[in-house]
Design an enzyme around this catalytic site. Structure first.
Site, PDB file in Angstrom:
ATOM      1  N   GLU A  34      -2.860  -1.209   7.984  1.00 24.17           N
ATOM      2  CA  GLU A  34      -3.542   0.063   8.133  1.00 24.17           C
ATOM      3  C   GLU A  34      -4.872  -0.266   8.808  1.00 24.17           C
ATOM      4  O   GLU A  34      -5.614  -1.117   8.309  1.00 24.17           O
ATOM      5  CB  GLU A  34      -3.772   0.670   6.743  1.00 24.17           C
ATOM      6  N   ARG A 258       1.177 -10.651  -3.757  1.00 21.00           N
ATOM      7  CA  ARG A 258      -0.025 -10.717  -2.920  1.00 21.00           C
ATOM      8  C   ARG A 258      -0.644 -12.087  -3.016  1.00 21.00           C
ATOM      9  O   ARG A 258      -0.583 -12.738  -4.050  1.00 21.00           O
ATOM     10  CB  ARG A 258      -1.100  -9.745  -3.443  1.00 21.00           C
ATOM     11  N   LYS A 268      -9.717  -4.568   0.990  1.00 16.77           N
ATOM     12  CA  LYS A 268     -10.543  -4.091   2.090  1.00 16.77           C
ATOM     13  C   LYS A 268     -11.657  -3.175   1.575  1.00 16.77           C
ATOM     14  O   LYS A 268     -12.749  -3.171   2.118  1.00 16.77           O
ATOM     15  CB  LYS A 268      -9.674  -3.352   3.104  1.00 16.77           C
TER      16      LYS A 268
HETATM   17  P1  ATP Z   1      -5.986  -4.257   0.808  1.00 17.34           P
HETATM   18  O1  ATP Z   1      -5.414  -3.908  -0.518  1.00 17.34           O
HETATM   19  O2  ATP Z   1      -6.601  -5.605   0.899  1.00 17.34           O
HETATM   20  O3  ATP Z   1      -6.865  -3.208   1.361  1.00 17.34           O
HETATM   21  P2  ATP Z   1      -3.639  -3.356   2.089  1.00 17.34           P
HETATM   22  O4  ATP Z   1      -2.380  -3.760   1.430  1.00 17.34           O
HETATM   23  O5  ATP Z   1      -4.086  -1.970   1.908  1.00 17.34           O
HETATM   24  O6  ATP Z   1      -4.745  -4.407   1.768  1.00 17.34           O
HETATM   25  P3  ATP Z   1      -2.534  -3.144   4.681  1.00 17.34           P
HETATM   26  O7  ATP Z   1      -3.269  -2.996   5.941  1.00 17.34           O
HETATM   27  O8  ATP Z   1      -1.779  -2.000   4.163  1.00 17.34           O
HETATM   28  O9  ATP Z   1      -3.583  -3.635   3.625  1.00 17.34           O
HETATM   29  O10 ATP Z   1      -1.631  -4.439   4.724  1.00 17.34           O
HETATM   30  C1  ATP Z   1      -0.808  -4.818   5.795  1.00 17.34           C
HETATM   31  C2  ATP Z   1       0.228  -5.762   5.294  1.00 17.34           C
HETATM   32  O11 ATP Z   1      -0.377  -6.930   4.726  1.00 17.34           O
HETATM   33  C3  ATP Z   1       1.068  -5.139   4.195  1.00 17.34           C
HETATM   34  O12 ATP Z   1       2.407  -5.456   4.413  1.00 17.34           O
HETATM   35  C4  ATP Z   1       0.537  -5.752   2.942  1.00 17.34           C
HETATM   36  O13 ATP Z   1       1.534  -5.787   1.967  1.00 17.34           O
HETATM   37  C5  ATP Z   1       0.094  -7.139   3.420  1.00 17.34           C
HETATM   38  N1  ATP Z   1      -0.997  -7.634   2.566  1.00 17.34           N
HETATM   39  C6  ATP Z   1      -2.154  -7.032   2.276  1.00 17.34           C
HETATM   40  N2  ATP Z   1      -2.885  -7.757   1.419  1.00 17.34           N
HETATM   41  C7  ATP Z   1      -2.169  -8.873   1.163  1.00 17.34           C
HETATM   42  C8  ATP Z   1      -2.380 -10.035   0.351  1.00 17.34           C
HETATM   43  N3  ATP Z   1      -3.480 -10.185  -0.386  1.00 17.34           N
HETATM   44  N4  ATP Z   1      -1.417 -10.975   0.340  1.00 17.34           N
HETATM   45  C9  ATP Z   1      -0.304 -10.838   1.079  1.00 17.34           C
HETATM   46  N5  ATP Z   1      -0.044  -9.790   1.863  1.00 17.34           N
HETATM   47  C10 ATP Z   1      -0.958  -8.804   1.917  1.00 17.34           C
HETATM   48 MG    MG Z   2      -2.334  -0.531   2.303  1.00 17.64          MG
END
Ligand code: ATP
Ligand code: MG
Length: 554
Positions: A34, A258, A268
């Site tokens: 995102e 994660r 984020k």
């Molecule tokens: P955050 O919770 O840090 O804001 P998010 O999951 O909202 O992260 P996205 O931009 O939606 O961030 O993530 C893009 C991809 O990266 C998704 O497939 C998500 O599952 C993966 N991802 C995000 N954070 C992690 C993490 N800590 N470890 C592994 N994969 C991750």
């Molecule tokens: Mg997300």
């Protein structure tokens, strides 16, 4: 690190699918960020996983921006994400945007309405929450649940046309208000948001929810293995429900844990707080767990990839020791970075028997780990800068560096004998004095002496100066998100130390931004993005050894 490892659970699934001829044995993954912030090391894991699987199985991986929320998304983030993926060493087959499918998603919604599987609800968010029930109580049907298909079609079109204010109406899937999985109790599909979108501008005022967008996007792109993190495990039945009801390409979702790391935070939202409240200089502050921060700090992409491979993936949440990442960083930098000499905390060393005004040039190896790295020229003269800590007037027995009477080798040059020091009125050492042994010249040493200590130095007459920024962990506890109170209370107040005037050997004057060197005995240092001609700035990427582990044992 190159030892063969057993298959991880996703590789097993994929190999089974290939063997069974599922989807014609095709593998197509996607990385779906995102664009609401910069990527962090957790995302790097997901990137390495998705792009890595595609590569390993001769498949494809899309980069897809999951841009269904107009409020938090920005073009700046889109650009930084593309930059980070490329820097990590991966190339996508297609760059795609969920927003490209808004029209198609709208059509999917119409299909469900026509099948009697979606309805427009006038209830407020609070009412919807109240009617939802909980794990022990079933939910209650909304009074709008049984609207006719015609009425729903009309109202949904009016929602799109901007006839209603934010929150006035929603579109919901008609599933089961008593379903044991709360996510299936008539989940929201669309909400009204009168907000400009970073790509579609003001074309839309209704936006699809994650659950109605993600699986459908996967399906449109014919993604075979849609890999996401564990928090989406309960969304999987809903992911499948939409795909089945719409009768579209059967993408499948798989979840992994994660990536969490000690001494940092990784959401984020929290990283944005650190940026907005000025705890760090920006998303790419070298102390941040972001990919851009790590790049700026001097972490090589290869180290991030190795880290990802070494740790592998898990099905259960865990927290990985950050020293594992630092190990990977040192491992790569030791192999790849050129050596140079820099004196961080200088004191003068005067070689009293060396002719005044003379200069010699020594050839020094750029990297003893890599014969192809060549040599560089290092000037030597009567007065040198050395580290203050390399001299002690009264030293304990095991001090093998400069103390009166001791012999020490000046790296790549001569053996010197410490003769004493000069002090100011307050007793501070201002100069260390020594004599050199001409017969001990490095490369042609006929002195027959072997000395225990070797120290680095920079010729005072030839030295350039630089600013050096020493970094330490951003937080002083292992898991700041899991402590009492606000995570920001646990910020390490000493995470950055600036040394305004460090002496560096002249070969470093031409160092370019992004290049990392080993400052002998001091660590790995990378030229910062703020560095300019005439004002060089180096970031310490890492110490040579894990000094933190030692600290903890004290
Ligand atoms: P955050 O919770 O840090 O804001 P998010 O999951 O909202 O992260 P996205 O931009 O939606 O961030 O993530 C893009 C991809 O990266 C998704 O497939 C998500 O599952 C993966 N991802 C995000 N954070 C992690 C993490 N800590 N470890 C592994 N994969 C991750
Ligand atoms: Mg997300």
């Amino acid at each position: 690190m190159s030892e063969p490892r057993s298959l991880n659970f996703l590789e097993e699934i994929i190999e089974n699918d290939i063997a069974a001829g599922t989807n014609g044995g095709r593998v197509h993954t996607r990385f779906p960020p995102e664009p609401n912030g910069y990527l962090h090391i957790g995302h790097a894991t997901s990137i390495c996983l998705n792009f890595g699987l595609a590569k390993k199985y001769d498949g494809k991986c899309n980069l897809r921006f999951d841009d269904t929320n107009p409020v938090t998304e920005e073009t700046e983030y889109v650009e930084s994400i593309m930059n980070d993926v490329k820097w990590l060493g991966f190339q996508w087959d297609n760059v795609l945007y969920a927003s490209d499918y808004f029209e198609k998603l709208y059509d999917f919604a119409l299909t469900l309405i026509k099948k009697g599987l979606a309805y427009v609800d006038d209830s407020t968010a609070a009412q919807i929450a109240e009617m939802k029930g909980n794990t022990v109580t079933p939910g209650i049907d909304s009074p709008y649940r049984n609207r006719s298909v015609e009425e729903n079609l009309e109202l949904f079109a009016a929602m799109r046309d901007g006839k209603y204010r934010d929150g006035e109406k929603t579109l919901r899937a008609k599933i089961d208000m008593a379903h044991p999985n709360l996510l299936l109790r008539d989940p929201l599909m669309y909400r009204i948001k009168h907000e400009a979108h970073h790509r579609t501008g003001n074309k839309w005022c209704i936006y699809p929810m994650y659950d109605f967008a993600h699986g459908q996007c996967d399906s449109i792109e014919e993604i075979t293995h849609s890999i996401c993190t564990l928090e989406f495990i309960h969304h999987r039945p809903l992911y499948n429900w939409f795909i089945e009801q719409l009768g579209i390409f059967p993408s499948k979702q798989y979840e992994f844990a994660r990536r969490n790391l000690t001494y940092t935070v990784m959401s984020k939202r929290k990283l944005l707080q650190l940026v907005n409240e000025g705890h760090v200089s920006g998303w790419d502050d070298p102390r941040m767990p972001t990919i851009s921060g790590m790049r700026r700090r001097g972490y090589p992409a290869e180290a991030l990839r190795n880290f990802s491979d070494t740790i592998g993936i898990a099905k259960r949440e865990n927290i990985v020791d950050i020293s594992m990442l630092e190990f990977c960083v040192r491992d790569v930098l030791n192999r790849t970075s050129h050596r140079a000499m820099a004196v961080l905390d200088p004191v003068k060393l005067v070689i009293t028997n060396y002719p005044e005004g003379s200069t010699e040039i020594f050839e020094a190896e750029n990297n003893p780990e890599d014969v192809t790295a060549g040599t560089r020229q290092v000037p030597f003269s009567r007065e040198l800068w050395i580290e203050r800590e390399d001299f002690m007037e009264e030293a304990p027995k095991k001090f093998f560096r400069l103390t009166p009477g001791n012999l020490v080798r000046l790296k790549s040059a001569y053996i010197v004998k410490c003769e004493g020091c000069v002090k100011d009125a307050d007793g501070n050492v201002t100069e260390v004095h020594c004599t050199y042994l001409p017969e001990s010249r490095s490369g042609n040493d006929v002195s027959g002496l072997s000395v225990k200590g070797t120290i680095h130095w920079v010729s005072a007459a030839h030295a350039h100066t630089a600013e050096v920024r020493l970094y330490d962990r951003l937080f002083r506890v292992e898991d700041p998100s899991n402590e009492d109170g606000d995570f920001k209370e646990y910020i390490n107040p000493d995470s950055m130390q600036v040394l305004e005037q460090v002496y560096i050997e002249p070969s470093l004057a031409a160092a370019h931004t992004g290049h990392t060197y080993q400052f002998m005995r001091k660590g790995y240092f990378c030229v910062d993005t703020e560095s300019r001609d005439g004002h060089l700035i180096f970031n310490r990427a890492s110490t040579l050894k894990d000094t933190w582990a030692k600290e903890k044992k004290k």
